[in-house]
Scaffold this motif. Structure first.
Motif, PDB file in Angstrom:
ATOM      1  N   PRO A  53      13.268  52.199  35.507  1.00 40.27           N
ATOM      2  CA  PRO A  53      13.791  51.158  36.399  1.00 40.27           C
ATOM      3  C   PRO A  53      15.290  50.938  36.162  1.00 40.27           C
ATOM      4  O   PRO A  53      15.811  51.185  35.067  1.00 40.27           O
ATOM      5  N   SER A  54      15.986  50.509  37.198  1.00 39.47           N
ATOM      6  CA  SER A  54      17.362  50.011  37.023  1.00 39.47           C
ATOM      7  C   SER A  54      17.230  48.561  36.579  1.00 39.47           C
ATOM      8  O   SER A  54      17.123  47.645  37.394  1.00 39.47           O
ATOM      9  N   PHE A  55      17.177  48.370  35.280  1.00 38.26           N
ATOM     10  CA  PHE A  55      16.922  47.031  34.742  1.00 38.26           C
ATOM     11  C   PHE A  55      17.965  46.026  35.231  1.00 38.26           C
ATOM     12  O   PHE A  55      19.153  46.352  35.328  1.00 38.26           O
ATOM     13  N   ASP A  56      17.512  44.814  35.510  1.00 38.28           N
ATOM     14  CA  ASP A  56      18.472  43.805  35.967  1.00 38.28           C
ATOM     15  C   ASP A  56      19.444  43.433  34.849  1.00 38.28           C
ATOM     16  O   ASP A  56      20.652  43.342  35.068  1.00 38.28           O
ATOM     17  N   VAL A  57      18.922  43.241  33.655  1.00 40.91           N
ATOM     18  CA  VAL A  57      19.797  42.949  32.502  1.00 40.91           C
ATOM     19  C   VAL A  57      19.299  43.741  31.291  1.00 40.91           C
ATOM     20  O   VAL A  57      18.135  43.643  30.911  1.00 40.91           O
ATOM     21  N   MET A  58      20.189  44.504  30.718  1.00 44.65           N
ATOM     22  CA  MET A  58      19.937  45.230  29.463  1.00 44.65           C
ATOM     23  C   MET A  58      20.756  44.532  28.376  1.00 44.65           C
ATOM     24  O   MET A  58      21.978  44.597  28.395  1.00 44.65           O
ATOM     25  N   MET A  59      20.081  43.835  27.497  1.00 48.41           N
ATOM     26  CA  MET A  59      20.770  43.176  26.372  1.00 48.41           C
ATOM     27  C   MET A  59      20.813  44.151  25.206  1.00 48.41           C
ATOM     28  O   MET A  59      19.810  44.799  24.897  1.00 48.41           O
ATOM     29  N   LEU A  60      21.987  44.264  24.568  1.00 45.21           N
ATOM     30  CA  LEU A  60      22.137  45.165  23.428  1.00 45.21           C
ATOM     31  C   LEU A  60      22.907  44.458  22.327  1.00 45.21           C
ATOM     32  O   LEU A  60      23.968  43.870  22.586  1.00 45.21           O
ATOM     33  N   GLY A  61      22.378  44.520  21.110  1.00 41.82           N
ATOM     34  CA  GLY A  61      23.186  44.136  19.959  1.00 41.82           C
ATOM     35  C   GLY A  61      24.072  45.314  19.601  1.00 41.82           C
ATOM     36  O   GLY A  61      23.987  46.399  20.191  1.00 41.82           O
ATOM     37  N   MET A  62      24.936  45.108  18.620  1.00 45.82           N
ATOM     38  CA  MET A  62      25.818  46.191  18.202  1.00 45.82           C
ATOM     39  C   MET A  62      25.965  46.139  16.684  1.00 45.82           C
ATOM     40  O   MET A  62      26.230  45.073  16.117  1.00 45.82           O
ATOM     41  N   GLY A  63      25.773  47.286  16.051  1.00 46.91           N
ATOM     42  CA  GLY A  63      25.949  47.318  14.606  1.00 46.91           C
ATOM     43  C   GLY A  63      27.411  47.471  14.222  1.00 46.91           C
ATOM     44  O   GLY A  63      28.261  47.792  15.069  1.00 46.91           O
ATOM     45  N   PRO A  64      27.735  47.254  12.955  1.00 44.93           N
ATOM     46  CA  PRO A  64      29.118  47.426  12.478  1.00 44.93           C
ATOM     47  C   PRO A  64      29.636  48.860  12.654  1.00 44.93           C
ATOM     48  O   PRO A  64      30.839  49.091  12.717  1.00 44.93           O
ATOM     49  N   ASP A  65      28.700  49.801  12.799  1.00 44.47           N
ATOM     50  CA  ASP A  65      29.068  51.207  13.026  1.00 44.47           C
ATOM     51  C   ASP A  65      29.137  51.537  14.512  1.00 44.47           C
ATOM     52  O   ASP A  65      29.356  52.680  14.892  1.00 44.47           O
TER      53      ASP A  65
END
Ligand SMILES: O=C1O[C@H](COP(=O)(O)O)[C@@H](O)[C@H](O)[C@H]1O
Length: 257
Positions: free
Chosen positions: A141-153
């Motif tokens: 699916p073309s997701f409406d919202v993709m939430m992503l965290g981000m690591g220090p790398d």
């Protein structure tokens, strides 16, 4: 792919509250237009804090929880209920407190399912394929919202710098030898992330500042996976002041003192 828009909040607590409000508003807007919505959750510190703030919000039930598809961007390949699973954190923070349709909570299975990590990744890819519609023009699916965290790398989901998963064209992969424990994970890949309508990267803390700067520069996604996390229609970098401390002021300003 959309050019990132940077929004900076004073600290991690305000960031989680503001992102929670943004999730509620965006989901309500999408549901008012097409009746349902799809949200991809992230694990990690701010990701789970955001879910807890949604649960605590007086506006949370403006969301039609029965018409919301919940997915994950990645999962640690651990048994159901394990405290280190992203799903466990999400259920404790939010999903156990709202009336979601269990059939629309799409979990990445762990070893207690009897599947290997590869089989679990393939099973998730099948679930994505079944959920995709013709207008999505792809295997997910073309997701409406993709939430992503981000690591220090600079990792997003379980896509770590230089690892084979970054070169994948399949929608979901098993990750082995993750530099961040646990070593075995399941992750969506960059093509699926980039097929999302909106991608929101959420990061707090000084330790993320270098990765944020690189992710907003012309770094390649193989070195900085977050640099490849872009939505089709919109990309947001939702940061606290500490995580934004190494980006040029021309790229973003504090939303409130
Ligand atoms: O292991 C993971 O880490 C990232 C980032 O977590 P954070 O605590 O540094 O914000 C997270 O986005 C991912 O979902 C998780 O599996």
């Amino acid at each position: 792919m959309s050019v990132p828009n940077v929004i900076i909040h004073r600290d991690a607590d305000m960031l989680a509250k503001a992102v929670a409000a943004r999730v509620i508003t965006r989901t309500v807007d999408v549901q008012s237009g097409k009746g349902s919505a799809s949200l991809v959750l992230t694990g990690g510190t701010v990701g789970i804090a955001t879910l807890a703030e949604i649960a605590a919000s007086p506006a949370r039930d403006a969301i039609d929880w029965r018409n919301l598809d919940i997915w994950w961007g990645d999962e640690r390949f651990l048994p159901s209920g394990h405290p280190e699973r992203n799903e466990t954190g999400a259920r404790q923070a939010l999903l156990d407190h709202v009336d979601v349709d269990p059939a629309r909570v799409h979990v990445m299975r762990g070893p207690d399912s009897g599947m290997t990590a590869e089989e679990s990744a393939e099973a998730y890819a099948d679930e994505l394929r079944r959920a995709a519609r013709p207008e999505d023009h792809g295997p997910a699916p073309s997701f409406d919202v993709m939430m992503l965290g981000m690591g220090p790398d600079g990792h997003v989901a379980s896509l770590f710098p230089g690892m084979p998963a970054l070169y994948e064209t399949r929608p979901v992969v098993a990750v082995h030898g993750s530099p961040k424990p646990p070593p075995t994970r399941i992750s969506l890949t960059l093509p699926v992330i980039q097929g999302s309508r909106e991608v929101w990267l959420i990061a707090a803390g000084e330790e993320k500042a270098g990765a944020v700067r690189l992710a907003l520069s012309d770094s390649g996604p193989m070195q900085v996976p977050a640099a490849g996390a872009r939505g089709r229609q919109r990309t947001l970098f939702l940061l606290d002041r500490a995580a934004a401390s190494k980006i040029p002021s021309s790229l973003g300003r504090l939303s409130s003192p």
